[in-house]
Design an enzyme around this catalytic site. Structure first.
Site, PDB file in Angstrom:
ATOM      1  N   HIS A 177       0.984  -1.237   0.132  1.00 57.50           N
ATOM      2  CA  HIS A 177      -0.039  -0.091   0.042  1.00 57.50           C
ATOM      3  C   HIS A 177       0.879   1.320  -0.037  1.00 57.50           C
ATOM      4  O   HIS A 177       1.071   2.134   1.099  1.00 57.50           O
ATOM      5  CB  HIS A 177      -0.970   0.055   1.306  1.00 57.50           C
ATOM      6  N   GLU A 281      -0.656   0.856  -5.705  1.00 61.86           N
ATOM      7  CA  GLU A 281      -0.485  -0.229  -4.883  1.00 61.86           C
ATOM      8  C   GLU A 281      -0.281  -1.447  -5.726  1.00 61.86           C
ATOM      9  O   GLU A 281      -1.386  -1.949  -5.945  1.00 61.86           O
ATOM     10  CB  GLU A 281      -1.423  -0.159  -3.732  1.00 61.86           C
TER      11      GLU A 281
END
Ligand code: TA6
Length: 323
Positions: A177, A281
């Site tokens: 992330h 991500e």
């Protein structure tokens, strides 16, 4: 609930001149990798989370919120590891528990074929606690190597092995992330995801097809691009900088900016910080990864930051994407 303190490693594992272990109160122990000139990477043992990546001028390349909070809550910024799930399903916390646990220095990592010129790296390991097994009844070994290349590039290599002894396979979703620091989100473009299909988290995860040219940002975006190319470019016009994101073993790519309304609603995020960050991500979301006992999956994230020059009129992104 995460353990109260990190596992302090025996000093001999940290004898590298390129690596420093820094103890800190409140479970904030971290490892610092040092490269050429002012290049560095910082990794918190809590979450196995990269919280800083600096270039050879000492400029911070990742976004970290000024309001990021401390363990046991996830740290807003850097590169949180989403495992064993991306998003919210079932009884697991949002984005899984790996980012909310103390990782240990891996004192005996299986060999990983890497570039021998890379000297600044650390191996971490996470295994499930008894509490974790109650929530997600699967044994695993999650090995994470974080490496700072000679040119200042950053790589994260995850190896997840199913160590169930009851013969059961398990499935999971995953994401790195990654929060990139940008000068002004309205001056940023993403190249490499044009014409890709995506699931729009703001429209009930409905499937759409992306337009034919670069993605720009004028409002909240929360999209999972499916079967995305292995290279994506984030062009920061004002900074004259292009981030090149490469991925292996991760078919999808999530793109997220909360914009103003959601920014105001997040306690650990400044109201105007959405202007200075973008999440791209590498992930496995649409199709969960399934491992049989003994099987191991490897997923790699590569990040580099290259100068973007427009004086030539030649779009750098095309060079970095297809060069
Ligand atoms: O990656 C995008 C996303 O799934 C968004 O929907 C938003 O929830 C973001 O992750 C942040 O999640 P977090 O749990 O870190 O606040």
């Amino acid at each position: 609930m995460a353990a109260a303190t990190p596992h302090s490693p025996p000093p001999q594992q940290l004898s590298s001149p390129f690596l420093e272990y820094i103890r800190a109160p409140g479970g904030l122990d971290k490892v610092v990798l040092r490269g050429r000139r002012s290049c560095s990477v910082e990794i918190r043992l809590f979450g196995g989370q990269v919280t800083s990546w600096k270039n050879d001028h000492g400029e911070e390349l990742l976004f970290v919120s000024s309001k990021a909070i401390k363990p046991p809550k996830p740290f807003r910024g850097g590169i949180p590891i989403c495992f064993p799930q991306f998003g919210t399903q079932g009884n697991l916390e949002q984005h899984g528990f790996a980012r909310n646990r103390f990782w240990a220095i891996d004192d005996n990592p299986p060999p990983l074929p890497v570039n021998p010129a890379i000297k600044a790296f650390v191996d971490l390991i996470l295994k499930p606690s008894e509490d974790d097994l109650k929530m997600w009844p699967h044994s695993f070994e999650f090995r994470l190597r974080i490496a700072l290349g000679a040119g200042g590039d950053l790589s994260l290599t995850s190896r997840i092995r199913n160590t169930n002894t009851d013969g059961r396979p398990f499935s999971y979703t995953f994401a790195y992330h990654t929060y990139f620091s940008v000068s002004d989100i309205s001056e940023v473009r993403v190249e490499g995801l044009e014409t890709m299909d995506y699931l729009d988290n703001m429209k009930g995860k409905e499937r759409f097809t992306e337009q034919g040219d670069a993605i720009v940002f004028e409002s909240e975006v929360d999209k999972v691009y499916l079967a995305a190319p292995s290279k994506v470019a984030i062009i920061d016009h004002d900074m004259r900088r292009t981030f090149v994101v490469t991925k292996e073993g991760l078919p999808d790519a999530v793109v997220w900016n909360p914009w103003d309304k959601k920014a105001k609603a997040m306690q650990d995020f400044g109201d105007s910080e959405y202007k200075h960050m973008l999440c791209v991500e590498p992930a496995a979301v649409e199709k969960p990864i399934t491992l049989k006992p003994g099987e191991e999956w490897k997923g790699r994230l590569g990040l580099s930051a290259v100068p973007s020059s427009y004086c030539s009129g030649q779009l750098d992104p095309l060079k970095v994407l297809h060069g």
